[in-house]
Scaffold this active site. Structure first.
Site, PDB file in Angstrom:
ATOM      1  N   TRP A   8       0.929  -1.020  -0.115  1.00 57.56           N
ATOM      2  CA  TRP A   8       0.060   0.068  -0.063  1.00 57.56           C
ATOM      3  C   TRP A   8       1.071   1.166  -0.074  1.00 57.56           C
ATOM      4  O   TRP A   8       0.559   2.278  -0.519  1.00 57.56           O
ATOM      5  CB  TRP A   8      -0.892  -0.085   1.179  1.00 57.56           C
ATOM      6  CG  TRP A   8      -1.895  -0.927   1.111  1.00 57.56           C
ATOM      7  CD1 TRP A   8      -1.912  -2.116   2.053  1.00 57.56           C
ATOM      8  CD2 TRP A   8      -3.035  -1.482   0.098  1.00 57.56           C
ATOM      9  NE1 TRP A   8      -2.873  -2.904   1.735  1.00 57.56           N
ATOM     10  CE2 TRP A   8      -3.860  -2.532   0.470  1.00 57.56           C
ATOM     11  CE3 TRP A   8      -3.394  -0.681  -1.041  1.00 57.56           C
ATOM     12  CZ2 TRP A   8      -4.636  -2.992  -0.352  1.00 57.56           C
ATOM     13  CZ3 TRP A   8      -4.412  -1.266  -1.794  1.00 57.56           C
ATOM     14  CH2 TRP A   8      -5.024  -2.377  -1.219  1.00 57.56           C
ATOM     15  N   ASP A  68      -1.603   7.159   6.149  1.00 55.15           N
ATOM     16  CA  ASP A  68      -2.391   6.044   5.670  1.00 55.15           C
ATOM     17  C   ASP A  68      -2.814   5.132   7.193  1.00 55.15           C
ATOM     18  O   ASP A  68      -1.924   4.511   7.359  1.00 55.15           O
ATOM     19  CB  ASP A  68      -1.893   5.274   4.772  1.00 55.15           C
ATOM     20  CG  ASP A  68      -3.082   4.339   4.343  1.00 55.15           C
ATOM     21  OD1 ASP A  68      -4.081   3.908   4.703  1.00 55.15           O
ATOM     22  OD2 ASP A  68      -2.660   3.731   3.104  1.00 55.15           O
ATOM     23  N   LYS A 116     -11.742  -1.407   7.140  1.00 55.96           N
ATOM     24  CA  LYS A 116     -11.037  -2.206   7.628  1.00 55.96           C
ATOM     25  C   LYS A 116     -11.289  -2.223   9.309  1.00 55.96           C
ATOM     26  O   LYS A 116     -11.291  -3.309   9.915  1.00 55.96           O
ATOM     27  CB  LYS A 116      -9.465  -2.002   7.665  1.00 55.96           C
ATOM     28  CG  LYS A 116      -8.976  -1.873   6.275  1.00 55.96           C
ATOM     29  CD  LYS A 116      -8.830  -3.058   5.512  1.00 55.96           C
ATOM     30  CE  LYS A 116      -8.423  -3.093   4.178  1.00 55.96           C
ATOM     31  NZ  LYS A 116      -7.561  -2.160   3.618  1.00 55.96           N
TER      32      LYS A 116
HETATM   33  C1  LIG Z   1      -6.817  -1.783   2.231  1.00 56.20           C
HETATM   34  C2  LIG Z   1      -5.741  -0.775   2.363  1.00 56.20           C
HETATM   35  C3  LIG Z   1      -5.777   0.373   1.409  1.00 56.20           C
HETATM   36  C4  LIG Z   1      -6.475   0.433   0.209  1.00 56.20           C
HETATM   37  O1  LIG Z   1      -7.915   0.727   0.533  1.00 56.20           O
HETATM   38  P1  LIG Z   1      -8.997   0.969  -0.546  1.00 56.20           P
HETATM   39  O2  LIG Z   1      -9.991   1.708   0.317  1.00 56.20           O
HETATM   40  O3  LIG Z   1      -9.436  -0.396  -1.123  1.00 56.20           O
HETATM   41  O4  LIG Z   1      -8.524   1.680  -1.491  1.00 56.20           O
HETATM   42  C5  LIG Z   1      -4.780   1.405   1.513  1.00 56.20           C
HETATM   43  N1  LIG Z   1      -4.025   1.342   2.475  1.00 56.20           N
HETATM   44  C6  LIG Z   1      -3.835   0.392   3.571  1.00 56.20           C
HETATM   45  C7  LIG Z   1      -2.948   0.298   4.648  1.00 56.20           C
HETATM   46  C8  LIG Z   1      -4.990  -0.816   3.460  1.00 56.20           C
HETATM   47  O5  LIG Z   1      -5.210  -1.808   4.469  1.00 56.20           O
END
Ligand SMILES: *Cc1c(COP(=O)(O)O)cnc(C)c1O
Length: 357
Positions: free
Chosen positions: A100, A167, A191
């Site tokens: 990511w 993030d 998540k």
């Molecule tokens: C799942 C995830 C993403 C991607 O998220 P989307 O909402 O599917 O674009 C980005 N960063 C991390 C750390 C993730 O776990």
């Protein structure tokens, strides 16, 4: 309903209470005689949900006044380009702790000089790099606090000489944190705080409006700040589910209580991984995630992985297959995952050990 232990990495397990409230709102929303997916987002009933959602974010994370909270579409992946669009004039620094993080870095390269300060790709991202230098002339430094696929986590609010961007898709609301240390925080809700379809952004407002490039209207944070995340139709149902999920977090006792709950679950599983001669953890000890717990079978038992998967599945374990880049197993123990489920997985591991003694 079939009883399972849900360890899915995302979309993830949600609180039963949040799901029940969402089902009721699908039938009838707030005495309107309509479903929540039928009402206008310009009604006072819907505005009340938006206000409550923001208030819960602010209360739970103790977000200072000069930060704005946004609920957008596009997923965390959209933020990989929105962040440099809005914040990167010349240079930005990235810490590459997983795929990511790598994807975020790739997007930044299209906007100027993107610098990778360190990477743990050499060891399949099984640790968080340390001792790197953050360039002082960078517009911001981007980190991924929890690496969902590899089970590593930056569990403290780090110091950065430049604006810190994070993030936090997979560990937001898992512990109390110091929002003031960050310039911008973002993540997909699916998540740990809701269902797919809504992305949260927490941004310090004075950071915006500094870049000279043209920013398309929909990608400019200022558009969404000015319109209270309702410049266009917001993802109403995901926002509703998120609000109910945050109410549950609040009723649970807030983030201090949540951190204790998450630490207890993680300790339970990591202790078993470390004790059981059939299993071994893949993440560096000091960087182990509280949210995604990754492990494989030890060399001696490598050929038993499929057997264990089947064994665990028969006992109701769902979503414990490790990501294809790591192999083995991954148990995601997000906020709504009960301790009872983690205990059931530990029991499985112990029973499996007995069978092979
Ligand atoms: C799942 C995830 C993403 C991607 O998220 P989307 O909402 O599917 O674009 C980005 N960063 C991390 C750390 C993730 O776990």
């Amino acid at each position: 309903m079939k009883k399972v232990h849900n360890f899915n990495a995302g979309p993830c397990i949600l609180p039963k209470e949040a799901i029940a409230a969402s089902i009721e709102a699908l039938k009838e929303f707030s005495g309107t005689g309509m479903s929540v997916i039928e009402v206008s987002h310009r009604t006072k009933e819907w505005e009340a949900v938006m206000n409550e959602c923001e208030a819960l974010w602010r209360e739970l994370l103790d977000i200072p006044e000069n930060y704005k909270v946004l609920f957008l579409g596009g997923g965390a992946s959209m933020q990989f380009c929105m962040v440099p669009f809005n914040l990167m004039e010349k240079k930005a620094a990235y810490l590459e702790t997983g795929v990511w993080a790598k994807k975020a870095f790739k997007e930044a390269k299209g906007f100027g000089e993107a610098v990778k300060v360190a990477s743990s790709e050499d060891k399949v991202y099984s640790y968080i790099p340390k001792g790197y230098e953050i360039p002082k002339d960078a517009d911001y430094f981007h980190i991924t606090t929890n690496n969902t696929i590899y089970g590593t986590e930056i569990k403290h609010d780090m110091d950065s000489p430049v604006t810190l961007v994070a993030d936090m898709s997979s560990d937001i609301m898992s512990r109390p944190m110091d929002v003031k240390k960050y310039g911008l925080i973002y993540g997909g809700a699916q998540k740990n705080v809701g269902t797919a379809g809504v992305t949260f952004v927490i941004v310090r407002e004075d950071l915006l409006g500094k870049v000279t490039r043209h920013i398309p209207t929909m990608l400019d944070y200022r558009t969404h700040i000015a319109e209270g995340s309702m410049f266009n139709t917001p993802p109403v149902f995901p926002i509703f589910v998120m609000t109910e999920t945050l109410k549950w977090v609040k009723n649970f006792g807030g983030l201090k209580a949540m951190q204790k709950h998450n630490e207890e679950k993680a300790a339970l599983l990591y202790n078993e991984i470390d004790r059981n001669p059939m299993f071994v953890g893949t993440a560096a000890l000091e960087d182990r995630s509280l949210m995604n717990i990754c492990f494989v079978m030890t060399e001696q038992y490598k050929d038993k992985e499929d057997d264990f998967m089947k064994f665990a599945k028969e006992r109701g374990m769902v979503g414990i297959k490790g990501h294809r880049s790591v192999g083995g197993f991954r148990a995601s123990t997000y906020n709504a995952c009960p301790k009872e489920s983690v205990q059931a997985l530990v029991d499985c591991m112990q029973e499996f050990e007995k069978m092979h003694k």
